[in-house]
Design an enzyme around this catalytic site. Structure first.
Site, PDB file in Angstrom:
ATOM      1  N   GLU A 197       0.815  -1.202   0.000  1.00 46.60           N
ATOM      2  CA  GLU A 197       0.000   0.000   0.000  1.00 46.60           C
ATOM      3  C   GLU A 197       0.862   1.272   0.000  1.00 46.60           C
ATOM      4  OE1 GLU A 197      -3.343   0.539  -0.338  1.00 46.60           O
ATOM      5  OE2 GLU A 197      -2.751   2.637  -0.292  1.00 46.60           O
ATOM      6  N   THR A 224      -5.725   1.904  -5.457  1.00 49.42           N
ATOM      7  CA  THR A 224      -5.381   0.488  -5.262  1.00 49.42           C
ATOM      8  C   THR A 224      -6.051  -0.389  -6.313  1.00 49.42           C
ATOM      9  OG1 THR A 224      -5.463   0.911  -2.895  1.00 49.42           O
ATOM     10  CG2 THR A 224      -5.257  -1.372  -3.577  1.00 49.42           C
ATOM     11  N   HIS A 228      -1.323   3.286   4.741  1.00 53.27           N
ATOM     12  CA  HIS A 228      -2.299   4.094   3.988  1.00 53.27           C
ATOM     13  C   HIS A 228      -2.455   5.439   4.680  1.00 53.27           C
ATOM     14  CE1 HIS A 228      -6.040   5.443   2.205  1.00 53.27           C
ATOM     15  NE2 HIS A 228      -5.968   4.457   1.320  1.00 53.27           N
ATOM     16  N   ASP A 236       1.478   0.013  -4.970  1.00 53.08           N
ATOM     17  CA  ASP A 236       0.279   0.247  -5.790  1.00 53.08           C
ATOM     18  C   ASP A 236       0.215   1.651  -6.388  1.00 53.08           C
ATOM     19  OD1 ASP A 236      -0.349   1.436  -3.337  1.00 53.08           O
ATOM     20  OD2 ASP A 236      -2.367   0.573  -3.196  1.00 53.08           O
ATOM     21  N   HIS A 237       0.672   2.657  -5.643  1.00 51.06           N
ATOM     22  CA  HIS A 237       0.616   4.052  -6.141  1.00 51.06           C
ATOM     23  C   HIS A 237       1.376   4.916  -5.155  1.00 51.06           C
ATOM     24  CE1 HIS A 237      -2.401   4.528  -2.994  1.00 51.06           C
ATOM     25  NE2 HIS A 237      -2.994   3.434  -3.480  1.00 51.06           N
TER      26      HIS A 237
END
Ligand code: GP9
Ligand code: MN
Length: 620
Positions: free
Chosen positions: A252, A294, A409, A468-469
């Protein structure tokens, strides 16, 4: 005059008030909507008002003698909508959506059990309708009168004000709620069940129209494009991971800049750093996600197609036909599953995973989570990985699985006992926290590997890690400049979009690791992985490439049309030398490829919007 106007509105307002109260009671008794603070409770309480005022207000356009009948009818229809959602929720723990109504297999499952799901107490929902019917008979009017324009104007202005107030609250509670459309529960919580259905209906009709207009010729052109850009993969690596289990871990919000970096003398990601040296490691690997975050990354990983430029494809096109990795690997004898300790409806995952062909989705209900073992968004990564490794043991082998972490996150909350690094001391609390949660995540990965070994799953698996990013947005550039010790230009900003990506094959990559410098992106994960698993490419429609292919043209396109090639980085309309960061005086050489980038994105969008893969399967 006063009297008639009073009675004119009183029936309407009584009906609306009943409905409001009823909706709120249903929210509290029939749905499991998580409320974290008083503000959220307040939004939940007021959220039906604006819609109800509008919907009942339509009655003001009717002659007085017909108005009350409309209002009664409106109450009846809305009650049915409530009831349908209640019954559906009892079975699926979810709200109704249009795609579900059209998905016959879902409804089939429900059909037989509707009678058993219906409870006698549900009839209480109709009490207000009976009261309204009695009231209506008493005060029935034969008047042909209509409501004066001015009055209607004031009424609808008030309703609109109510809507904007609600939207304002929602925007504060959940920024970009509508464009990103995270979760049905969140939409209902912030906008009301009714507005959620309207929103869902609008998305559905747009998708429907685009789909209806498409035909198989649209696909032929794209197929030719894809075929002509395919490059021969590296034969030496074909099947080196054949028949192994696959464990794809989504890290994450993890960006590459944390790897091989110290914070006041301490490694931020010791586990990932060590793993990278025992893996095929890609150091210039970019995320390609858009608003679906995500879920966009998941889409890229499983389909090798681009996510959409606006909204989340997981929401807008969950009932498309796909040829996702689970489906391809099923033909090779694999079982398939996703592991993620969140609500199954978050990002519409439950529906999308069905379309991808997953056998099983281990959502939050498959995990034991307590307040002690949770932080921020939910179950802590360490607990998540431990339980996941045990759940994986129950899967028939070989399996293809994806596991999605959560602790790292935004806003990067952590428990005091999980703090493993000194304070970063930048001007941004977000950035400071980020280092701690990344460090924690890294430790969780270490324990996961250990547990996989204990469970006998390590040696016969291939373990893939990808970020993911981004986790740190441009709002924190000042603090990031402190961390990196340089100014964040558009070039540096692009370099910050790099995320970890490594393929770890025990017994193979530890003996012969590779570090790959050429750029690549999430879209390349699938072709690269499938080649290692020994799955032949039989004209798959995908935009990614085998990252080991000797004659690949390194070219990674971002969702906003920026791109990275071997030589250049093109972003913000500017052209940079990829390795030195020097801005090219003449952006011409970059613009040639910029057209190609747009074309690829366009083709991919056409596939999704037109649901074109349904024609691909017909041809087979
Ligand atoms: C929630 C997790 C986080 O299930 O995927 O979502 P994000 O906000 O990163 O897209
Ligand atoms: Mn994410």
């Amino acid at each position: 005059m006063v009297n008639t106007s009073k009675s004119k509105y009183s029936f309407l307002l009584i009906a609306a008030a009943f409905m409001w109260l009823k909706t709120y009671i249903v929210y509290k008794t029939s749905f499991d909507i998580k409320i974290e603070n008083f503000g959220q409770e307040l939004i939940l309480l007021i959220n039906p008002i604006s819609f109800l005022l509008f919907f009942y207000g339509i009655g003001l356009f009717l002659k007085e003698k017909n108005r009350n009948r409309y209002i009664l009818g409106a109450s009846f229809v809305l009650t049915l909508i409530l009831l349908a959602n209640m019954i559906f929720y009892r079975f699926f723990n979810d709200f109704l959506t249009f795609p579900i109504l059209f998905q016959t297999n879902n409804m089939g499952e429900l059909g037989g059990s509707i009678s058993s799901l219906f409870q006698p107490a549900d009839l209480l929902l109709f009490v207000d309708i009976i009261i309204l019917a009695i009231l209506m008979r008493r005060s029935s009017s034969k008047s042909e009168q209509r409501t004066p324009k001015r009055e209607k104007k004031i009424y609808f202005l008030l309703s609109a004000a109510m809507l904007f107030l609600n939207l304002g609250f929602a925007e504060v509670a959940r920024p970009e709620l509508l464009t990103r459309s995270f979760d049905r529960e969140m939409l209902v919580k912030n906008l009301s069940l009714y507005n959620f259905h309207i929103y869902d209906g609008l998305i559905q009709s747009k998708t429907f129209a685009q789909r209806a207009m498409a035909d198989s010729n649209n696909l032929t052109e794209i197929e030719n494009f894809v075929k002509s850009s395919k490059k021969k993969p590296d034969d030496n690596l074909f099947g080196v991971a054949k028949n192994r289990n696959v464990i794809v871990v989504s890290l994450e919000s993890t960006q590459s800049f944390v790897m091989n970096r110290d914070l006041k003398g301490e490694e931020i990601t010791p586990t990932l750093n060590k793993l990278a040296k025992e893996s095929y490691n890609f150091e210039n690997f970019y995320h390609q996600t858009g608003q679906g975050k995500t879920s966009d990354a998941e889409f890229l990983v499983d389909n090798s197609l681009y996510p959409l430029g606006r909204g989340a494809v997981f929401f807008t096109n969950s009932d498309n036909k796909y040829t996702a990795t689970p489906e391809l690997l099923k033909q090779e004898g694999y079982s398939t599953a996703v592991f993620h300790a969140n609500n199954k409806s978050f990002w519409n995952r439950d529906l999308m995973y069905q379309s991808f062909g997953y056998d099983k989705f281990f959502d939050i209900n498959s995990y034991k989570a307590t307040p002690e073992s949770s932080v921020g968004w939910g179950l802590k990564d360490k607990e998540f990985f431990q339980q996941t490794a045990d759940l994986m043991k129950t899967m028939p082998q070989p399996f293809y699985s994806r596991a999605l972490t959560l602790t790292n996150h935004y806003p990067f909350d952590y428990k005091p006992e999980d703090k493993m690094l000194p304070d970063a001391g930048t001007s941004s609390k977000t950035v400071n926290n980020y280092f701690q949660t990344v460090r924690y995540e890294d430790e969780a990965v270490k324990e996961f590997i250990k547990k996989l070994k204990e469970n006998g799953l390590y040696d016969n698996s291939v373990i893939v890690f990808y970020g993911d990013h981004y986790g740190i947005s441009e709002n924190h550039n000042a603090a990031m400049e402190q961390v990196l010790g340089k100014k964040i230009t558009p070039y540096e900003n692009m370099q910050l979009q790099r995320v970890p990506f490594m393929i770890h094959i025990p017994g193979v990559t530890d003996k012969n690791p590779k570090n790959i410098e050429e750029p690549g992106g999430q879209i390349d994960i699938r072709p690269t992985l499938l080649h290692l698993l020994g799955v032949k490419d039989q004209n798959r429609i995908e935009f990614g490439h085998d990252l080991f292919s000797k004659n690949r043209f390194p070219f990674t396109v971002m969702r906003d049309g920026s791109y990275v090639s071997d030589k250049y980085i093109y972003t913000d309309g500017k052209c940079f030398d990829r390795k030195t960061g020097q801005q090219e005086k003449d952006p011409k050489q970059c613009e040639v490829y910029s057209e190609r980038a747009k074309q690829e994105l366009n083709y991919s969008d056409n596939i999704i919007n037109g649901d074109l893969l349904r024609f691909y399967n017909q041809k087979e």
